[in-house]
Design a protein around this motif. Structure first.
Motif, PDB file in Angstrom:
ATOM      1  N   VAL A 497       0.987  -1.070  -0.050  1.00 52.96           N
ATOM      2  CA  VAL A 497       0.029  -0.016   0.129  1.00 52.96           C
ATOM      3  C   VAL A 497       0.985   1.106   0.056  1.00 52.96           C
ATOM      4  CG1 VAL A 497      -1.896   1.361   1.133  1.00 52.96           C
ATOM      5  CG2 VAL A 497      -1.683  -1.060   1.265  1.00 52.96           C
ATOM      6  N   VAL A 498       0.626   2.115  -0.859  1.00 48.76           N
ATOM      7  CA  VAL A 498       1.502   3.249  -0.897  1.00 48.76           C
ATOM      8  C   VAL A 498       0.485   4.404  -0.898  1.00 48.76           C
ATOM      9  CG1 VAL A 498       3.172   4.685  -2.517  1.00 48.76           C
ATOM     10  CG2 VAL A 498       3.212   2.125  -2.434  1.00 48.76           C
ATOM     11  N   PRO A 499       0.957   5.424  -0.103  1.00 49.18           N
ATOM     12  CA  PRO A 499      -0.131   6.584  -0.037  1.00 49.18           C
ATOM     13  C   PRO A 499       0.350   7.418  -1.552  1.00 49.18           C
ATOM     14  CG  PRO A 499       1.771   6.952   1.460  1.00 49.18           C
ATOM     15  CD  PRO A 499       1.911   5.442   1.188  1.00 49.18           C
ATOM     16  N   VAL A 500      -0.696   7.660  -1.980  1.00 45.52           N
ATOM     17  CA  VAL A 500      -0.736   8.448  -3.386  1.00 45.52           C
ATOM     18  C   VAL A 500      -1.587   9.571  -3.570  1.00 45.52           C
ATOM     19  CG1 VAL A 500       0.228   6.347  -4.548  1.00 45.52           C
ATOM     20  CG2 VAL A 500      -2.304   6.859  -4.759  1.00 45.52           C
ATOM     21  N   ARG A 501      -1.321  10.482  -4.560  1.00 48.65           N
ATOM     22  CA  ARG A 501      -2.367  11.394  -4.707  1.00 48.65           C
ATOM     23  C   ARG A 501      -2.660  11.124  -6.156  1.00 48.65           C
ATOM     24  NH1 ARG A 501      -1.704  16.926  -2.404  1.00 48.65           N
ATOM     25  NH2 ARG A 501       0.445  16.763  -3.251  1.00 48.65           N
ATOM     26  N   GLY A 555     -10.960   4.126 -18.816  1.00 50.42           N
ATOM     27  CA  GLY A 555     -10.214   4.804 -20.094  1.00 50.42           C
ATOM     28  C   GLY A 555      -9.856   6.337 -19.685  1.00 50.42           C
ATOM     29  N   SER A 556     -10.103   6.912 -18.525  1.00 52.14           N
ATOM     30  CA  SER A 556      -9.867   8.004 -18.361  1.00 52.14           C
ATOM     31  C   SER A 556      -8.271   8.091 -17.844  1.00 52.14           C
ATOM     32  CB  SER A 556     -10.519   8.690 -17.137  1.00 52.14           C
ATOM     33  OG  SER A 556     -12.005   8.767 -17.193  1.00 52.14           O
ATOM     34  N   ALA A 557      -7.605   9.218 -18.415  1.00 53.40           N
ATOM     35  CA  ALA A 557      -6.086   9.331 -17.886  1.00 53.40           C
ATOM     36  C   ALA A 557      -5.989   9.880 -16.452  1.00 53.40           C
ATOM     37  CB  ALA A 557      -5.345  10.293 -18.838  1.00 53.40           C
ATOM     38  N   MET A 558      -5.067   9.454 -15.836  1.00 54.26           N
ATOM     39  CA  MET A 558      -4.959   9.854 -14.523  1.00 54.26           C
ATOM     40  C   MET A 558      -3.567  10.055 -14.271  1.00 54.26           C
ATOM     41  SD  MET A 558      -7.976   9.283 -12.480  1.00 54.26           S
ATOM     42  CE  MET A 558      -7.073   9.319 -11.047  1.00 54.26           C
ATOM     43  N   VAL A 559      -3.072  10.813 -13.204  1.00 49.93           N
ATOM     44  CA  VAL A 559      -1.625  10.796 -13.019  1.00 49.93           C
ATOM     45  C   VAL A 559      -1.720  10.259 -11.417  1.00 49.93           C
ATOM     46  CG1 VAL A 559       0.271  12.283 -12.381  1.00 49.93           C
ATOM     47  CG2 VAL A 559      -1.204  12.918 -14.277  1.00 49.93           C
ATOM     48  N   VAL A 560      -0.668   9.345 -11.154  1.00 53.47           N
ATOM     49  CA  VAL A 560      -0.479   8.853  -9.796  1.00 53.47           C
ATOM     50  C   VAL A 560       0.830   9.466  -9.496  1.00 53.47           C
ATOM     51  CG1 VAL A 560      -0.101   6.679  -8.650  1.00 53.47           C
ATOM     52  CG2 VAL A 560      -1.784   6.664 -10.533  1.00 53.47           C
ATOM     53  N   GLU A 561       0.641  10.303  -8.146  1.00 61.08           N
ATOM     54  CA  GLU A 561       1.943  10.793  -7.515  1.00 61.08           C
ATOM     55  C   GLU A 561       2.071  10.088  -6.285  1.00 61.08           C
ATOM     56  OE1 GLU A 561       0.756  15.252  -8.803  1.00 61.08           O
ATOM     57  OE2 GLU A 561       1.102  14.664  -6.822  1.00 61.08           O
ATOM     58  N   ARG A 567       8.963   9.303  -4.323  1.00 53.92           N
ATOM     59  CA  ARG A 567       7.870   9.934  -4.668  1.00 53.92           C
ATOM     60  C   ARG A 567       7.654   9.977  -6.169  1.00 53.92           C
ATOM     61  NH1 ARG A 567       7.120  14.908  -2.464  1.00 53.92           N
ATOM     62  NH2 ARG A 567       9.285  15.152  -2.204  1.00 53.92           N
ATOM     63  N   PRO A 568       7.723   9.011  -6.949  1.00 57.11           N
ATOM     64  CA  PRO A 568       7.582   9.020  -8.412  1.00 57.11           C
ATOM     65  C   PRO A 568       6.162   9.322  -8.809  1.00 57.11           C
ATOM     66  CG  PRO A 568       7.441   6.812  -7.689  1.00 57.11           C
ATOM     67  CD  PRO A 568       7.895   7.616  -6.592  1.00 57.11           C
ATOM     68  N   ASP A 591       3.168  -5.938  -8.836  1.00 55.84           N
ATOM     69  CA  ASP A 591       4.593  -5.834  -9.454  1.00 55.84           C
ATOM     70  C   ASP A 591       4.760  -4.472 -10.169  1.00 55.84           C
ATOM     71  OD1 ASP A 591       5.234  -8.313  -8.432  1.00 55.84           O
ATOM     72  OD2 ASP A 591       4.328  -9.465 -10.277  1.00 55.84           O
ATOM     73  N   ALA A 592       3.650  -4.318 -10.642  1.00 58.83           N
ATOM     74  CA  ALA A 592       3.626  -2.893 -11.257  1.00 58.83           C
ATOM     75  C   ALA A 592       3.899  -1.771 -10.406  1.00 58.83           C
ATOM     76  CB  ALA A 592       2.402  -2.722 -12.271  1.00 58.83           C
ATOM     77  N   LEU A 593       3.138  -2.062  -9.227  1.00 58.70           N
ATOM     78  CA  LEU A 593       3.386  -0.693  -8.462  1.00 58.70           C
ATOM     79  C   LEU A 593       4.819  -0.893  -7.956  1.00 58.70           C
ATOM     80  CD1 LEU A 593       1.984   1.423  -6.394  1.00 58.70           C
ATOM     81  CD2 LEU A 593       1.316  -0.366  -4.776  1.00 58.70           C
ATOM     82  N   ASN A 594       5.341  -1.977  -7.370  1.00 60.32           N
ATOM     83  CA  ASN A 594       6.718  -1.941  -6.888  1.00 60.32           C
ATOM     84  C   ASN A 594       7.972  -1.361  -7.949  1.00 60.32           C
ATOM     85  OD1 ASN A 594       6.529  -2.619  -4.307  1.00 60.32           O
ATOM     86  ND2 ASN A 594       6.488  -4.837  -4.906  1.00 60.32           N
TER      87      ASN A 594
END
Ligand SMILES: Nc1ncnc2c1ncn2[C@@H]1O[C@H](COP(=O)(O)OP(=O)(O)O)[C@@H](O)[C@H]1O
Ligand SMILES: [Mg+2]
Lengths: 781, 251
Positions: A497-501, A555-561, A567-568, A591-594
């Motif tokens: 679990v990664v805190p993200v915005r 289908g919507s584009a998102m940005v994961v910070e 903090r990629p 795996d994608a998250l890591n």
């Protein structure tokens, strides 16, 4: 006293059973109105007062480690008011009383005493004294475990066990709703907030002369968004985890959700409830007045002008409403107190005081008088519009159609059927009135169904683990295998679990992004129909509520910070939506998250399935492991859920069911009574002709039975509609309630109304038995 | 009590002077108590024979309706006894009285008491249905001359027509007793005569023992016997040697 007033008193007396049931009907509507509106306004008032008194901050930010020297730069940001830099850490308590590990959050306070922002209110005890290893403990935890000032409390600070002494018990505006990070519900048993001397805490975490959290107020008129951006810019190089406003402050978020919920419930439930009560009041009074048609006509024939006649009936309505409202307001205050008490273990305010909103009783009185007099006066007007000669005769049996009924029906059956068909408008209204009794009861009962369904879906379908073990920091994936080696552990699945915005255009939301492995069995995002939703490496799976909040779809584009580690930030589409009942969640393949985090094979928590017989030993063994921050056990969770949410819902459900019953009885009884009043003369004539009591009342009861047979199915459909509307109107992201109404609920509502009808029928039957035959012969009515 | 010599009497059932059907002894009916007590009936004795046609005359408030209601099983005396053949009318249960009314009595009232939601025919069928040996409802309506109005509702009839429906409804069960309380009270002369004719035929053709209340002494000519009431007592009795057919009444 005028003669008409004397007539009024006598009418009230002779109709007393009806007067009581109608007053109860109004009273039930008013109770719910005053009670729920009062609960809502009281919660809001308490919140406002507490936030003001405590100077609750407006923006927050967390950071890895920033030197104190940065604080002035934060203060200089345009739009920032007061800034307070703090040290806050998650810790573990050594709390042997609890079978489960107890997590804590320790907040450092300056030795000088109170802070400028987020001030504490002491419930008991005193402030801690610097240098004496003393702490203040959150009121919820203290209450649950009966913690007293002077008790010892052992805390594992950065791996070192340290014993503090409890100086006092405190409330904080930041923890009105105290939940462990990642837990959507508060659990005072396994979560404590501690406030301790800054020097001690900072030293333990190697944060002397530094801070890792900041809270601030905004200058009047300042933009939260730009302030947050500036704060992030300042803190970025110290490992800033992103700032957020009140809206995302966990305690406030849940509290405002709950208040939003209360507002919807405070408005919709009473509106529906009161609306139905008013509708019924309207019908009942119209019929009551119509039954006095000959009297009204006679008064008019005697030369009474319309106004005093109308006034006479208006007074009747006002007396009824006054009786109902007086009882209703008193009951409403009691109900509001009860509701508010239910919130006490949930929301820790220094004082949770019920305040009756002054306009509520006034509105209740006005609305009920309006509804009642509209019905009564419309009926009076209808009668007055007739020529007295016409009105003095009983209402013409309207358009009886000869052809409509075959000759084979029995005359008594025809009487019943024509009684219904002869006055279609009235029959439709009566049927509608009877039908309304059903949703009244369903609206109270369906909560149980919804809760049972939610528990089934969430805790059997989605959240299939017996417990989730969270680590203090992300650990290597092999930690899962170590847990698997504990005897009795049947299955382990590592999760990250990664805190993200999450950003989507102008909107953003802070959430824990959960990484699940491809074939995960212990956490299974699902659609409403329980179909599995895939968790993919190439895009996000969002819960529907979150997607709505962010205004995105598949289908919507998102940005994961990411707000942790390096903090990629990465752009990623939404690939699927899941339906979940509790909280907002986002999923990605682990795996994608890591890969995104560039930290290798890491997990931050593990979902496990255990042999129930060895569960407590396993919890103990897990709690003792140094890197384990907490063990969230599902059965405990369910208990919390039951006690808190269910407890809260059940009280109002019981009250609503009870009032639904009162309304049902009120409608059915009045319907039957007025039906009798209208046909008394006819029934007495039948009795004179040699019809038995059973045969005479049979006609009336057949009419009631036919009405019930039509009304109940309509009521069931209405019930579903009303529940759907109610749930549509409530918007609570932490707690989504599906429109689920079980067959037993429908059956209970049906049977309750049917039994109410039966009871009323028997009462009416007794009245038919006592009809005065001789009187019926002397006059027409 | 002499049989009428009119042609109609040739087909009529004879009065049986030795067969009293209604027997009342020391009948009292009071309302209220203490100083405010109203005596509707005072120690009234009465015998009515099978097939007899009795007219009750008397001023308003003299106790006529009270007496008739007691005979019809609608009211109970405060003291004294009343019975119809072997049916005790005093001290009987409500269910017994209902059965008595259902099996033996036909009523006609001043206010017709028709069921507004039933047609003419249905109003009569209503009673035919609960009777043991009823006439054909249409025949009963023919007897009162309403065979053309079977499908009309009461509200579509004149008062006299409504009252004739009430008579048909009363006689359709072939009642043993026909009790009429001011059946012509609300009607004009001609209409009243039609109604009286219907009652007269019921008495003669069906053989129903008939009691008619009126304050119109002209009607008395139809009766075998005329009883005058005042203050809750029978104050006069007159036996007609000849029963006038209603058409010949002069009022
Ligand atoms: N329900 C009642 N309460 C009091 N008095 C009554 C009641 N019914 C009848 N009476 C009185 O009983 C007396 C006889 O009434 P009734 O038999 O109806 O007279 P009538 O000869 O006009 O038919 C009257 O004085 C009447 O006032
Ligand atoms: Mg009378």
């Amino acid at each position: 006293m005028t003669l008409l007033d004397r007539k009024l008193l006598r009418d009230l007396w002779s109709l007393r059973a009806q007067v009581i049931t109608i007053a109860l009907l109004i009273g039930a509507g008013v109770t719910v109105l005053v009670g729920s509106v009062g609960t809502y306004t009281s919660l809001v008032a308490n919140q406002d007062r507490f936030y003001d008194d405590a100077r609750f901050a407006q923006v927050w930010a967390e950071v890895e480690r920033a030197p104190r020297s940065v604080v002035p730069r934060l203060s200089e940001i345009p739009g920032v008011g007061v800034v307070e830099a703090r040290v806050i850490r998650d810790v573990r308590l050594d709390w042997p009383q609890s079978a489960l590990s107890v997590a804590g959050r320790i907040v450092a306070l300056p030795s000088s005493g109170q802070t400028a922002l987020n001030r504490l209110t002491l419930e008991r005890g005193r402030w801690f004294e610097p240098g004496r290893s003393e702490v203040l403990v959150s009121a919820g935890f203290a209450e649950t475990w009966s913690v007293q000032p002077g008790d010892p409390i052992r805390v594992i600070l950065n791996g070192r066990l340290q014993t503090f002494s409890v100086a006092g018990i405190a409330y904080s505006p930041e923890f009105v709703y105290a939940s462990r990070p990642g837990n959507p519900l508060p659990d005072d048993r396994t979560f404590a907030v501690l406030w301790a001397d800054e020097d001690a805490v900072a030293a333990a975490f190697d944060l002397k002369g530094a801070f890792n959290a900041v809270a601030a107020t905004l200058a009047p008129g300042a933009s939260e968004k730009s302030v947050l951006a500036a704060v992030d810019a300042v803190l970025d190089r110290y490992g800033g985890r992103g700032g957020y406003g009140r809206r995302d402050q966990p305690s406030h978020r849940f509290l405002s959700d709950e208040l939003a919920e209360q507002r919807t419930l405070a408005l919709t439930v009473p509106t529906i409830f009161f609306g139905i009560a008013a509708f019924l009041l309207n019908i009942v009074l119209a019929r009551l007045v119509e039954a006095q048609r000959e009297q009204i006509a006679a008064l008019k024939a005697l030369g009474f002008p319309s106004r005093p006649i109308a006034m006479h009936y208006l007074k009747f309505v006002v007396v009824l409403c006054a009786l109902g409202c007086a009882g209703g307001v008193a009951m409403g205050v009691w109900y509001g107190h009860g509701m508010l008490n239910n919130y006490r273990p949930f929301f820790r305010f220094p004082a949770l005081i019920y305040e009756m909103p002054a306009p509520a009783p006034l509105i209740a009185v006005l609305l009920s008088v309006a509804a009642g007099s509209a019905g009564a006066l419309a009926a009076v007007r209808r009668v007055l519009a007739l020529r007295p000669a016409e009105a003095m005769r009983p209402a013409a049996p309207a358009a009886f159609s000869r052809a409509a009924l075959g000759r084979r029906w029995r005359p008594t059956t025809k009487m019943a059927l024509r009684g219904l068909a002869g006055r279609p408008v009235r029959s439709v209204l009566s049927v509608l009135g009877l039908a309304m009794a059903v949703p009244m009861i369903v609206m109270g009962l369906f909560w149980w169904d919804a809760l049972a369904f939610m528990i089934a879906v969430q805790f059997e379908g989605v959240d299939r683990a017996d417990a989730v073990v969270s680590f203090t920091d992300p650990v290597a994936g092999r930690a899962a295998r170590e847990i698997a080696a504990i005897p009795g552990v049947l299955a382990v699945e590592g999760q990250r679990v990664v805190p993200v915005r999450l950003r989507a255009g102008p909107r953003d939301y802070r959430v824990g992004l959960t990484g699940l492995s491809a074939g995960a069995q212990l956490r299974v995002p699902r659609e409403q129909d329980l179909r599995r939703v895939p968790v993919r490496p190439d895009g996000l799976t969002l819960t529907r509520g979150l997607a709505e909040r962010l205004g995105v779809g598949v289908g919507s584009a998102m940005v994961v910070e990411a707000l942790d580690g390096k903090r990629p930030a990465v752009a990623m589409p939404v690939v699927a939506l899941a339906d979940e009942l509790l909280g907002f969640n986002a999923y990605l393949d682990i795996d994608a998250l890591n890969r995104l985090m560039r930290e290798g094979d890491r997990i931050s928590q593990a979902a496990i399935r255990v042999d129930p017989a060895r569960a407590s030993a396993i919890w103990r063994s897990l709690s003792e492991r140094p890197r384990v921050a907490a063990v969230a056990v599902k059965s405990v969770w369910l208990q919390v859920f039951d006690e808190k949410i269910a407890g809260m819902v059940v009280v109002s459900a019981v009250v609503l069911t009870l009032f639904g019953l009162i309304i049902a009885v009120g409608v059915v009884y009045n319907s039957a009574r007025i039906g009798l009043q209208e046909r008394a003369w006819e029934l007495a004539s039948l009795r004179v002709l040699g019809f038995t009591r059973g045969e005479a009342s049979g006609i009336l009861l057949a009419e009631l039975a036919v009405q019930m047979l039509i009304a109940i199915p309509i009521g069931l459909v209405l019930a579903r509609q009303l529940v759907a509307t109610l749930l549509e109107l409530r918007d609570n992201e932490s707690f989504q309630i599906p429109v689920v109404i079980s067959a037993p609920t429908y059956a209970t509502a049906t049977l309750t109304v049917a039994f109410a009808a039966l009871g009323c029928a028997l009462l009416v039957r007794r009245r038919v038995d006592r009809l005065d035959l001789v009187a019926a012969l002397k006059t027409r009515e | 009590m002499v049989e009428s010599a009119s042609p109609a009497s040739l087909v009529s059932q004879p009065v049986r002077p030795d067969d009293p059907v209604f027997v009342a002894r020391k009948l009292c009916r009071t309302y209220g108590s203490g100083a405010a007590t109203v005596f509707a009936l005072r120690d009234l004795d009465l015998d009515i024979m099978a097939g007899e046609f009795v007219v009750l005359l008397g001023p308003s408030g003299s106790g006529k309706s009270t007496l008739l209601n007691i005979l019809g099983g609608l009211d109970a005396p405060t003291s004294g006894t009343a019975r119809w053949r072997d049916h005790e009318l005093t001290g009987s249960s409500e269910a017994d009285l209902t059965r008595y009314r259902r099996e033996h009595v036909g009523f006609v009232f001043q206010f017709y008491n028709l069921i507004p939601s039933l047609t003419v025919l249905e109003n009569v069928q209503l009673v035919a249905e609960i009777a043991e040996n009823p006439m054909e409802p249409r025949d009963a309506l023919s007897l009162v001359g309403l065979e053309q109005r079977l499908d009309h509702f009461p509200s579509q009839l004149s008062g006299g027509e409504q009252q004739r429906v009430a008579v048909a409804r009363a006689i359709v069960k072939r009642p043993d007793a026909l009790l009429c309380d001011e059946p012509t009270g609300a009607l004009d002369v001609e209409t009243g005569k039609l109604v009286l004719q219907a009652i007269d035929r019921a008495n003669r053709d069906v053989g129903a023992t008939t009691v008619v209340i009126t304050h119109n002494s002209a009607i008395a000519g139809m009766a075998n016997r005329v009883l005058r009431l005042a203050g809750g007592r029978i104050v006069g009795e007159q036996v007609n040697q000849r029963r006038l057919p209603p058409g010949e009444l002069d009022w």
